[in-house]
Design a protein around this motif. Structure first.
Motif, PDB file in Angstrom:
ATOM      1  N   SER A  99      66.773  46.210  40.814  1.00  0.00           N
ATOM      2  CA  SER A  99      66.966  47.582  40.351  1.00  0.00           C
ATOM      3  C   SER A  99      65.603  48.235  40.173  1.00  0.00           C
ATOM      4  O   SER A  99      64.570  47.550  40.154  1.00  0.00           O
ATOM      5  N   VAL A 100      65.621  49.545  40.028  1.00  0.00           N
ATOM      6  CA  VAL A 100      64.376  50.255  39.750  1.00  0.00           C
ATOM      7  C   VAL A 100      63.750  49.686  38.483  1.00  0.00           C
ATOM      8  O   VAL A 100      62.549  49.399  38.441  1.00  0.00           O
ATOM      9  N   GLU A 101      64.558  49.478  37.460  1.00  0.00           N
ATOM     10  CA  GLU A 101      64.043  48.941  36.191  1.00  0.00           C
ATOM     11  C   GLU A 101      63.398  47.567  36.384  1.00  0.00           C
ATOM     12  O   GLU A 101      62.307  47.304  35.875  1.00  0.00           O
ATOM     13  N   SER A 102      64.055  46.684  37.138  1.00  0.00           N
ATOM     14  CA  SER A 102      63.485  45.346  37.336  1.00  0.00           C
ATOM     15  C   SER A 102      62.213  45.406  38.175  1.00  0.00           C
ATOM     16  O   SER A 102      61.264  44.651  37.933  1.00  0.00           O
ATOM     17  N   GLN A 103      62.160  46.316  39.135  1.00  0.00           N
ATOM     18  CA  GLN A 103      60.953  46.447  39.954  1.00  0.00           C
ATOM     19  C   GLN A 103      59.802  47.062  39.162  1.00  0.00           C
ATOM     20  O   GLN A 103      58.646  46.669  39.340  1.00  0.00           O
ATOM     21  N   LEU A 104      60.107  48.009  38.271  1.00  0.00           N
ATOM     22  CA  LEU A 104      59.060  48.563  37.400  1.00  0.00           C
ATOM     23  C   LEU A 104      58.509  47.471  36.484  1.00  0.00           C
ATOM     24  O   LEU A 104      57.298  47.388  36.268  1.00  0.00           O
ATOM     25  N   ALA A 105      59.385  46.629  35.954  1.00  0.00           N
ATOM     26  CA  ALA A 105      58.936  45.539  35.081  1.00  0.00           C
ATOM     27  C   ALA A 105      58.084  44.543  35.875  1.00  0.00           C
ATOM     28  O   ALA A 105      57.048  44.070  35.381  1.00  0.00           O
ATOM     29  N   TYR A 106      58.505  44.239  37.092  1.00  0.00           N
ATOM     30  CA  TYR A 106      57.726  43.332  37.943  1.00  0.00           C
ATOM     31  C   TYR A 106      56.356  43.939  38.229  1.00  0.00           C
ATOM     32  O   TYR A 106      55.328  43.264  38.132  1.00  0.00           O
ATOM     33  N   TRP A 107      56.327  45.228  38.574  1.00  0.00           N
ATOM     34  CA  TRP A 107      55.062  45.887  38.893  1.00  0.00           C
ATOM     35  C   TRP A 107      54.128  45.917  37.678  1.00  0.00           C
ATOM     36  O   TRP A 107      52.924  45.795  37.805  1.00  0.00           O
ATOM     37  N   GLU A 108      54.696  46.046  36.497  1.00  0.00           N
ATOM     38  CA  GLU A 108      53.877  46.014  35.278  1.00  0.00           C
ATOM     39  C   GLU A 108      53.172  44.665  35.158  1.00  0.00           C
ATOM     40  O   GLU A 108      51.985  44.599  34.825  1.00  0.00           O
ATOM     41  N   LYS A 109      53.884  43.580  35.451  1.00  0.00           N
ATOM     42  CA  LYS A 109      53.267  42.247  35.413  1.00  0.00           C
ATOM     43  C   LYS A 109      52.203  42.109  36.497  1.00  0.00           C
ATOM     44  O   LYS A 109      51.136  41.545  36.263  1.00  0.00           O
ATOM     45  N   VAL A 110      52.505  42.614  37.686  1.00  0.00           N
ATOM     46  CA  VAL A 110      51.539  42.567  38.782  1.00  0.00           C
ATOM     47  C   VAL A 110      50.290  43.359  38.398  1.00  0.00           C
ATOM     48  O   VAL A 110      49.159  42.896  38.607  1.00  0.00           O
ATOM     49  N   ALA A 111      50.481  44.537  37.826  1.00  0.00           N
ATOM     50  CA  ALA A 111      49.346  45.381  37.422  1.00  0.00           C
ATOM     51  C   ALA A 111      48.481  44.672  36.386  1.00  0.00           C
ATOM     52  O   ALA A 111      47.243  44.710  36.465  1.00  0.00           O
ATOM     53  N   ALA A 112      49.119  44.019  35.435  1.00  0.00           N
ATOM     54  CA  ALA A 112      48.361  43.281  34.412  1.00  0.00           C
ATOM     55  C   ALA A 112      47.583  42.133  35.050  1.00  0.00           C
ATOM     56  O   ALA A 112      46.422  41.880  34.688  1.00  0.00           O
ATOM     57  N   ASP A 113      48.191  41.442  36.008  1.00  0.00           N
ATOM     58  CA  ASP A 113      47.514  40.355  36.711  1.00  0.00           C
ATOM     59  C   ASP A 113      46.337  40.897  37.524  1.00  0.00           C
ATOM     60  O   ASP A 113      45.260  40.297  37.551  1.00  0.00           O
ATOM     61  N   THR A 114      46.536  42.015  38.189  1.00  0.00           N
ATOM     62  CA  THR A 114      45.459  42.631  38.963  1.00  0.00           C
ATOM     63  C   THR A 114      44.289  42.985  38.057  1.00  0.00           C
ATOM     64  O   THR A 114      43.133  42.669  38.365  1.00  0.00           O
ATOM     65  N   GLU A 115      44.577  43.627  36.932  1.00  0.00           N
ATOM     66  CA  GLU A 115      43.502  44.005  36.013  1.00  0.00           C
ATOM     67  C   GLU A 115      42.771  42.775  35.498  1.00  0.00           C
ATOM     68  O   GLU A 115      41.537  42.728  35.491  1.00  0.00           O
ATOM     69  N   SER A 116      43.516  41.766  35.090  1.00  0.00           N
ATOM     70  CA  SER A 116      42.907  40.540  34.587  1.00  0.00           C
ATOM     71  C   SER A 116      42.020  39.897  35.650  1.00  0.00           C
ATOM     72  O   SER A 116      40.898  39.463  35.364  1.00  0.00           O
ATOM     73  N   PHE A 117      42.517  39.854  36.878  1.00  0.00           N
ATOM     74  CA  PHE A 117      41.757  39.236  37.960  1.00  0.00           C
ATOM     75  C   PHE A 117      40.477  40.021  38.254  1.00  0.00           C
ATOM     76  O   PHE A 117      39.388  39.430  38.320  1.00  0.00           O
ATOM     77  N   ILE A 118      40.591  41.323  38.424  1.00  0.00           N
ATOM     78  CA  ILE A 118      39.412  42.140  38.749  1.00  0.00           C
ATOM     79  C   ILE A 118      38.370  42.038  37.633  1.00  0.00           C
ATOM     80  O   ILE A 118      37.169  41.970  37.887  1.00  0.00           O
ATOM     81  N   ARG A 119      38.821  41.996  36.400  1.00  0.00           N
ATOM     82  CA  ARG A 119      37.872  41.886  35.278  1.00  0.00           C
ATOM     83  C   ARG A 119      37.256  40.494  35.175  1.00  0.00           C
ATOM     84  O   ARG A 119      36.184  40.332  34.616  1.00  0.00           O
ATOM     85  N   SER A 120      37.932  39.476  35.732  1.00  0.00           N
ATOM     86  CA  SER A 120      37.458  38.097  35.568  1.00  0.00           C
ATOM     87  C   SER A 120      36.542  37.606  36.680  1.00  0.00           C
ATOM     88  O   SER A 120      35.835  36.615  36.481  1.00  0.00           O
ATOM     89  N   VAL A 121      36.556  38.247  37.835  1.00  0.00           N
ATOM     90  CA  VAL A 121      35.714  37.745  38.922  1.00  0.00           C
ATOM     91  C   VAL A 121      34.241  37.906  38.534  1.00  0.00           C
ATOM     92  O   VAL A 121      33.873  38.888  37.900  1.00  0.00           O
ATOM     93  N   PRO A 122      33.428  36.920  38.867  1.00  0.00           N
ATOM     94  CA  PRO A 122      32.018  36.999  38.484  1.00  0.00           C
ATOM     95  C   PRO A 122      31.310  38.241  39.008  1.00  0.00           C
ATOM     96  O   PRO A 122      30.504  38.841  38.313  1.00  0.00           O
ATOM     97  N   SER A 123      31.637  38.640  40.243  1.00  0.00           N
ATOM     98  CA  SER A 123      30.981  39.808  40.834  1.00  0.00           C
ATOM     99  C   SER A 123      31.944  40.504  41.776  1.00  0.00           C
ATOM    100  O   SER A 123      32.709  39.842  42.500  1.00  0.00           O
ATOM    101  N   LEU A 124      31.900  41.835  41.801  1.00  0.00           N
ATOM    102  CA  LEU A 124      32.690  42.579  42.771  1.00  0.00           C
ATOM    103  C   LEU A 124      32.180  42.366  44.186  1.00  0.00           C
ATOM    104  O   LEU A 124      32.856  42.715  45.156  1.00  0.00           O
TER     105      LEU A 124
END
Length: 182
Positions: free
Chosen positions: A94-119
């Motif tokens: 559903s739209v709701e389940s996909q929005l919830a999934y995307w929220e988790k993906v977005a959090a993972d993306t942010e965590s990953f980009i912030r954690s890499v030693p260098s861009l």
């Protein structure tokens, strides 16, 4: 709702890149405001794209790119035989389940980009004519690619939403903020 990164000025490049990505995610998310599942799945323009299909696609693509950068397989494997399945909700999605999934993906993306030693750190790409010929790209390239991909589909989503009920991006921003648009 998809996690928001503050759009205020950032002191670092990572924060700025993540803010631009969050802004584009918001553009897609807002196009779904107030719609039924049927409206979100409809295809009111000449395109085969729907808002719910775009939502699923951008979440899946973002997750897949971050997984590739981590050296992991994507959560959903797509190839020539099933790539089109990322553009439609199926099996109880559903739209709701996909929005919830995307929220988790977005959090993972942010965590990953912030954690890499260098861009400037790189990761390999499979050989394909649409990838850079060097076969490797930086984490900075990853962030910029996600912004580009999401922005492109945010534009598609704007057209689809306006075709559905005439609402424009500015009206949807006002609606999201509880303000009137005149």
């Amino acid at each position: 709702m998809v996690t928001h990164v503050s759009l205020e000025a950032h002191d670092d490049e990572r924060g700025a890149l993540l803010a631009f990505l969050a802004e584009q995610r918001g553009g897609i998310r807002r196009t779904l405001l107030g719609l039924t599942e049927e409206q979100a799945a409809s295809r009111p323009s000449a395109s085969e794209l729907s808002l719910s299909g775009l939502l699923k696609h951008v979440a899946e693509v973002e997750q897949g790119w971050v997984a590739r950068a981590k050296g992991e397989p994507p959560a959903v494997a797509r190839d020539e035989s099933n790539w089109h399945e990322c553009f439609a909700l199926v099996d109880g999605e559903s739209v709701e389940s996909q929005l919830a999934y995307w929220e988790k993906v977005a959090a993972d993306t942010e965590s990953f980009i912030r954690s890499v030693p260098s861009l400037d750190d790189t990761f390999p790409l499979p050989p394909a004519p649409w990838f850079p010929p060097e076969g490797r790209v930086s984490m900075r390239w990853l962030a910029l690619h996600l912004i580009r991909e999401t922005a492109r589909h945010a534009g598609h989503a704007d057209i689809i939403r306006e075709s559905l009920d005439g609402k424009t991006a500015f009206e949807l921003v006002a609606q999201e903020q509880g303000a009137s648009w005149e």
